[in-house]
Write a protein that holds these residues in place. Structure first.
Motif, mmCIF file in Angstrom:
data_model
loop_
_atom_site.group_PDB
_atom_site.id
_atom_site.type_symbol
_atom_site.label_atom_id
_atom_site.label_comp_id
_atom_site.label_asym_id
_atom_site.label_seq_id
_atom_site.Cartn_x
_atom_site.Cartn_y
_atom_site.Cartn_z
ATOM 1 N N GLU A 350 0.830 -1.206 0.000
ATOM 2 C CA GLU A 350 0.000 0.000 0.000
ATOM 3 C C GLU A 350 0.861 1.251 0.000
ATOM 4 O O GLU A 350 0.526 2.252 -0.652
ATOM 5 N N TYR A 351 1.980 1.204 0.699
ATOM 6 C CA TYR A 351 2.888 2.365 0.728
ATOM 7 C C TYR A 351 3.454 2.641 -0.663
ATOM 8 O O TYR A 351 3.534 3.801 -1.089
ATOM 9 N N LEU A 352 3.828 1.574 -1.375
ATOM 10 C CA LEU A 352 4.349 1.769 -2.725
ATOM 11 C C LEU A 352 3.271 2.315 -3.657
ATOM 12 O O LEU A 352 3.541 3.177 -4.506
ATOM 13 N N ARG A 353 2.039 1.799 -3.504
ATOM 14 C CA ARG A 353 0.942 2.322 -4.327
ATOM 15 C C ARG A 353 0.691 3.787 -4.016
ATOM 16 O O ARG A 353 0.482 4.603 -4.934
ATOM 17 N N HIS A 354 0.705 4.121 -2.749
ATOM 18 C CA HIS A 354 0.509 5.513 -2.352
ATOM 19 C C HIS A 354 1.632 6.401 -2.887
ATOM 20 O O HIS A 354 1.387 7.533 -3.334
ATOM 21 N N GLU A 355 2.854 5.872 -2.856
ATOM 22 C CA GLU A 355 3.992 6.645 -3.360
ATOM 23 C C GLU A 355 3.870 6.897 -4.854
ATOM 24 O O GLU A 355 4.203 7.984 -5.338
ATOM 25 N N ASN A 359 4.068 10.665 -5.291
ATOM 26 C CA ASN A 359 5.403 11.056 -5.776
ATOM 27 C C ASN A 359 5.925 9.981 -6.727
ATOM 28 O O ASN A 359 6.768 9.155 -6.360
ATOM 29 N N PRO A 360 5.416 9.932 -7.954
ATOM 30 C CA PRO A 360 5.787 8.831 -8.866
ATOM 31 C C PRO A 360 7.260 8.820 -9.251
ATOM 32 O O PRO A 360 7.798 7.779 -9.601
ATOM 33 N N SER A 361 7.933 9.967 -9.183
ATOM 34 C CA SER A 361 9.343 9.992 -9.595
ATOM 35 C C SER A 361 10.272 9.342 -8.575
ATOM 36 O O SER A 361 11.398 8.948 -8.912
ATOM 37 N N GLN A 362 9.824 9.201 -7.330
ATOM 38 C CA GLN A 362 10.700 8.660 -6.293
ATOM 39 C C GLN A 362 11.109 7.230 -6.608
ATOM 40 O O GLN A 362 12.264 6.840 -6.407
ATOM 41 N N TRP A 364 11.396 5.807 -9.539
ATOM 42 C CA TRP A 364 12.350 5.786 -10.638
ATOM 43 C C TRP A 364 13.715 6.293 -10.200
ATOM 44 O O TRP A 364 14.743 5.832 -10.708
ATOM 45 N N LEU A 365 13.731 7.212 -9.257
ATOM 46 C CA LEU A 365 15.022 7.677 -8.731
ATOM 47 C C LEU A 365 15.735 6.556 -7.984
ATOM 48 O O LEU A 365 16.959 6.393 -8.104
ATOM 49 N N ARG A 366 14.982 5.787 -7.195
ATOM 50 C CA ARG A 366 15.604 4.660 -6.506
ATOM 51 C C ARG A 366 16.135 3.645 -7.504
ATOM 52 O O ARG A 366 17.233 3.093 -7.343
ATOM 53 N N LEU A 367 15.357 3.397 -8.537
ATOM 54 C CA LEU A 367 15.779 2.446 -9.557
ATOM 55 C C LEU A 367 17.052 2.928 -10.261
ATOM 56 O O LEU A 367 17.992 2.151 -10.472
ATOM 57 N N ALA A 368 17.085 4.208 -10.603
ATOM 58 C CA ALA A 368 18.278 4.762 -11.256
ATOM 59 C C ALA A 368 19.490 4.698 -10.334
ATOM 60 O O ALA A 368 20.615 4.416 -10.779
ATOM 61 N N GLY A 369 19.280 4.940 -9.056
ATOM 62 C CA GLY A 369 20.389 4.863 -8.113
ATOM 63 C C GLY A 369 20.965 3.463 -8.011
ATOM 64 O O GLY A 369 22.187 3.269 -7.984
ATOM 65 N N ARG A 370 20.094 2.477 -7.976
ATOM 66 C CA ARG A 370 20.568 1.100 -7.894
ATOM 67 C C ARG A 370 21.321 0.710 -9.162
ATOM 68 O O ARG A 370 22.359 0.044 -9.107
ATOM 69 N N ILE A 371 20.800 1.097 -10.313
ATOM 70 C CA ILE A 371 21.493 0.785 -11.569
ATOM 71 C C ILE A 371 22.857 1.469 -11.614
ATOM 72 O O ILE A 371 23.845 0.886 -12.093
#
Length: 820
Positions: A350-355, A359-362, A364-371
């Motif tokens: 639910e937290y991810l859905r709410h995010e 804040n949909p860009s958050q 993708w930012l985490r994903l970019a950081g991991r990559i």
């Protein structure tokens, strides 16, 4: 002075303009052998490693039985489907769904048909007394039929009373309705009765009581054309006579008053034990199933338990243990329970859905950081490999093997992380396997560096912390440091057992340091120790396959090939004894020299044993196997002799393949001469050409085909082979002459560029030289000459002591004492 400076500056500028422009470094680097293939391989490795890391993007952070140092609260409002409420909703949907009753049209048709036939049947009887007994019973006509068991033959019973005027009137009324004049009216009465009966919801008693027990307050009534929804309370059981009479009243009143009782009696008799509406089990079951399926597909809100932000979802483990644990309960349940884990997983989703909504860009930012981190680790790995193991870049197939090993370990780590009941310390399994295999395939330094990068990949993949980094790298180092040489089959098991014991203590200490109860530390330590021990067992099981895959040979394999009973060594000792003894001497010399510089002494010794097996085919053409005064090359031309000498390398490779010699040992056969010049036959050919006044022979035609040594052990064998052969040719091998001869051999190999493809340093070359000198001085040491015994008999006979044979330990006679 300024004038000279200006002129000097001008000359420098002119020189720079005239000089050709240097090619960029990147262009020169790209054109190096294997670079493009290595770049493609690195890109593929990065893509696969990134895919393994980012899937799933935000995995749950908890597991069942995990120690909770503090309470965990909800970050957002959410709801969770309650299994109990969900089952209750399905049960309620099944119970509250109206069931279907279908009109008994067959009974209805039978009733109407019976009514319509009554006038004609009574008219045919002519009198009331002659009416069929069954019909009289159904209609309640006078006289009633005889009871069962009674016989009409009794003469002592009084005859029945004659029919009353009222009975005669009823009979006449029925007969009148059958007349053509009144027939249409009678048929209309029957038709109306049929319509009235369809509104009489009379069912069997068991079905009526069943509907009253269900939650549904309505039922569905159908006549195959129209479906009517009716209240359950309107259903009447056919054995409830009073209610049935009231329902039938409307239809009965359509008939003349005289015959209404007959019609009612007939209807009650027909309906008995049947009912006007029958339960439709198939349709009712389908309706209930559809209602339950609707609940499953879209559970109502009543099936959910609602949780608000900051509400406690999982409590501190110790608090839970003190408050809620029951005596005798399993200690493993003192961690995160299954119910709490489901709550945390639902809250995380639910937290991810709410995010994503807020804040949909958050995400993708985490994903970019991991990559980006995976890319950085991949670049570090590639740079290290290119810097310290350049042959992996030049030979892409070797780089592919390394990449496959690392990716296999990352896949194993991901698989272990996806197992719900697995402990995070299961990551030790791929890390330790990777470290051990890297040590076997390469060396300890390379295994430590690449293993540390692999540990970083794994920790980042499983979302581990600093403690996990310490545990993974520590376990890997414990395994690597103990595996300098694997000379026994039990070495891997012993190594992993020692590492497992140490890691058990380390994990337990780190767990206690965080404040976790001792039982959690013991559990995590047991998991860690089991994974390290399992890693050693797995590598031990697949050790032969690992050696073949990476073209390496462990100490245990080398020791097997050291056995003098090996068919190849037995042939060498039998068919070429001089070469066999020469190989044994080289083995001892090479092992000592290799251990001096920290190389693999066992590998150098075994390689020396097999380097000259090609001489088995023609042993008499080599000096160590020739009898005194006999040389077959005296009858051959230099070119033919050269061909025989050089072919012993090719013959040796063919025999090595035929006898299954490991690829690592086959390298000693082809490199122990490198591309050296066969000097003896070259000078012989040059002298013959000079005497014949012909052109000098081409030096390149008198060289071995190579390749040059790639390993330090191969280079040591080249030096030892040349040094031993040259020293053996000395007439007086004194320490000084041995030193001079060995130094000459080493200098010739260096000047000839034989070590250009080997990573030997000048310091190591000097250490090898000193070791060879020491070994050769020990082999060719001088012996003290025996003094001449003057005790001889008058007849020239020796004394009894002189007549005794010399022992093996007696020194050889020498005309001159050893000089220093």
């Amino acid at each position: 002075m300024a004038w000279f400076k200006k002129k000097l500056r001008q000359r420098r500028l002119e020189t720079r303009r005239a000089a050709p422009e240097a090619e960029p470094f990147l262009a020169r680097w790209i054109r190096r052998p294997g670079v493009i293939g290595s770049l493609v391989l690195g890109l593929v490795f990065f893509l696969v490693a990134a895919a393994l890391d980012v899937w799933p993007v935000d995995p749950p952070r908890y597991r069942q039985g995990q120690y909770m140092p503090s309470n965990i609260t909800a970050r957002v409002d959410f709801r969770v489907l309650s299994p109990e409420l969900f089952e209750e909703a399905k049960r309620l949907a099944d119970s509250s769904t109206p069931e279907t009753f279908r009109l008994n049209t067959a009974l209805l048709d039978e009733i109407i048909a019976s009514l319509e036939k009554i006038p004609s049947r009574l008219e045919a009887s002519q009198t009331l007394e002659k009416v069929d007994g069954e019909l009289r019973a159904e209609m309640g006509l006078y006289p009633p039929p005889a009871a069962p068991g009674e016989t009409e033959a009794k003469t002592d019973s009084p005859p029945p009373a004659p029919p009353s005027k009222e009975d005669q009137a009823v009979f006449a009324e029925w007969v009148t309705l059958g007349k053509p004049v009144h027939r249409p009216k009678f048929e209309a009465m029957c038709k109306g009765l049929r319509e009235d009966l369809t509104r009489c919801y009379i069912v069997r008693p068991d079905r009526a009581s069943q509907q009253q027990r269900r939650s549904a307050d309505r039922v569905l009534l159908t006549d195959d054309q129209v479906i009517v929804e009716q209240k359950v309370v309107d259903l009447v059981a056919e054995n409830e006579t009073k209610k049935v009479r009231r329902l039938l009243l409307a239809g009965v009143e359509r008939f003349p008053p005289l015959i209404r009782n007959n019609v009612e009696t007939l209807l009650l008799a027909k309906i008995r034990d049947k009912g006007l509406y029958l339960y439709d089990a198939e349709t009712s079951k389908t309706g209930r199933a559809q209602a339950v399926q609707a609940v499953v597909q879209t559970p109502p809100d009543s099936c959910y338990r609602h949780y608000t932000e900051d509400q406690v979802l999982a409590r501190n483990t110790e608090t839970l243990a003190d408050a809620d644990m029951e005596p005798g309960m399993d200690l493993s349940r003192r961690g995160l329970s299954e119910e709490e884990l489901k709550l945390l997983q639902a809250e995380h989703a639910e937290y991810l859905r709410h995010e994503r909504l807020v804040n949909p860009s958050q995400r993708w930012l985490r994903l970019a950081g991991r990559i980006a981190v995976v890319l950085l680790l991949t670049m570090v790995l590639c740079v290290y490999v290119q810097q310290y193991q350049g042959f992996l870049v030049e030979q892409n197939w070797r780089g592919v093997k390394l990449a496959l090993l690392l990716l296999a370990m990352l896949v194993l780590s991901k698989a272990a992380a996806l197992v719900p009941w697995a402990n995070p310390h299961a990551a030790l399994l791929p890390v330790c396997i990777g470290g051990i295999v890297l040590t076997i395939a390469y060396d300890q330094r390379f295994a430590l560096a690449v293993g540390a990068i692999l540990s970083a990949f794994v920790v980042f993949q499983i979302r581990g912390g600093v403690h996990m980094v310490i545990v993974l790298i520590g376990a890997q180092m414990l395994c690597i440091f103990q595996l300098r040489e694997i000379r026994t089959r039990s070495k891997l098991v012993v190594t992993s057992a020692i590492a497992a014991a140490v890691i058990f203590v380390v994990v337990w200490a780190l767990s206690i340091q965080t404040g976790a109860p001792w039982r959690f530390g013991l559990r995590d330590g047991a998991w860690a120790a089991a994974m390290v021990l399992l890693a050693g067992l797995i590598v031990q099981s697949f050790l032969p396959a690992i050696e073949r895959f990476f073209n390496v040979a462990t100490g245990s394999t080398l020791l097997e090939w050291c056995d003098a009973s090996k068919p190849l060594l037995k042939r060498l000792a039998t068919e070429s004894p001089g070469t066999y003894n020469h190989s044994l001497q080289l083995g001892a010399m090479c092992e000592a020299a290799a251990e001096t510089i920290g190389a693999r002494g066992l590998l150098a010794r075994v390689g020396a044993y097999y380097h000259d097996i090609g001489k088995i085919n023609k042993p008499d053409y080599f000096a160590e196997n020739q009898a005194a005064g006999e040389n077959k090359h005296d009858k051959l031309s230099p070119a033919m002799s050269l061909l025989i000498i050089i072919n012993h390398v090719k013959d040796g490779m063919e025999m090595a393949r035929r006898y299954g010699l490991p690829a690592l040992l086959r390298g000693f056969i082809v490199t122990h001469h490198g591309t050296m010049l066969v000097r003896y036959f070259y000078h012989t050919a040059a002298k013959q050409s000079e005497n014949a006044k012909g052109p000098a022979p081409d030096e390149s035609q008198y060289r071995y085909p190579g390749p040059k040594p790639h390993l330090k052990e191969e280079a040591i064998l080249m030096l030892a082979d040349g040094a031993e052969s040259s020293v053996r040719a000395l007439s007086e091998p004194t320490p000084t002459s041995i030193r001079t001869q060995v130094h000459r051999i080493v200098t010739e190999r260096l000047d000839d560029g034989q070590f250009d493809e080997c990573d030997l340093t000048l310091r190591e070359v000097h250490q090898i030289e000193e070791s060879l000198i020491k070994s050769l001085c020990g082999i060719y040491h001088a012996r003290i000459a025996y003094p001449k015994d003057e005790r001889e008999g008058k007849n020239g006979k020796k004394t009894e002591d002189e007549a005794k044979p010399e022992t093996d330990n007696a020194p050889a006679e020498s005309s001159e004492p050893e000089t220093s």
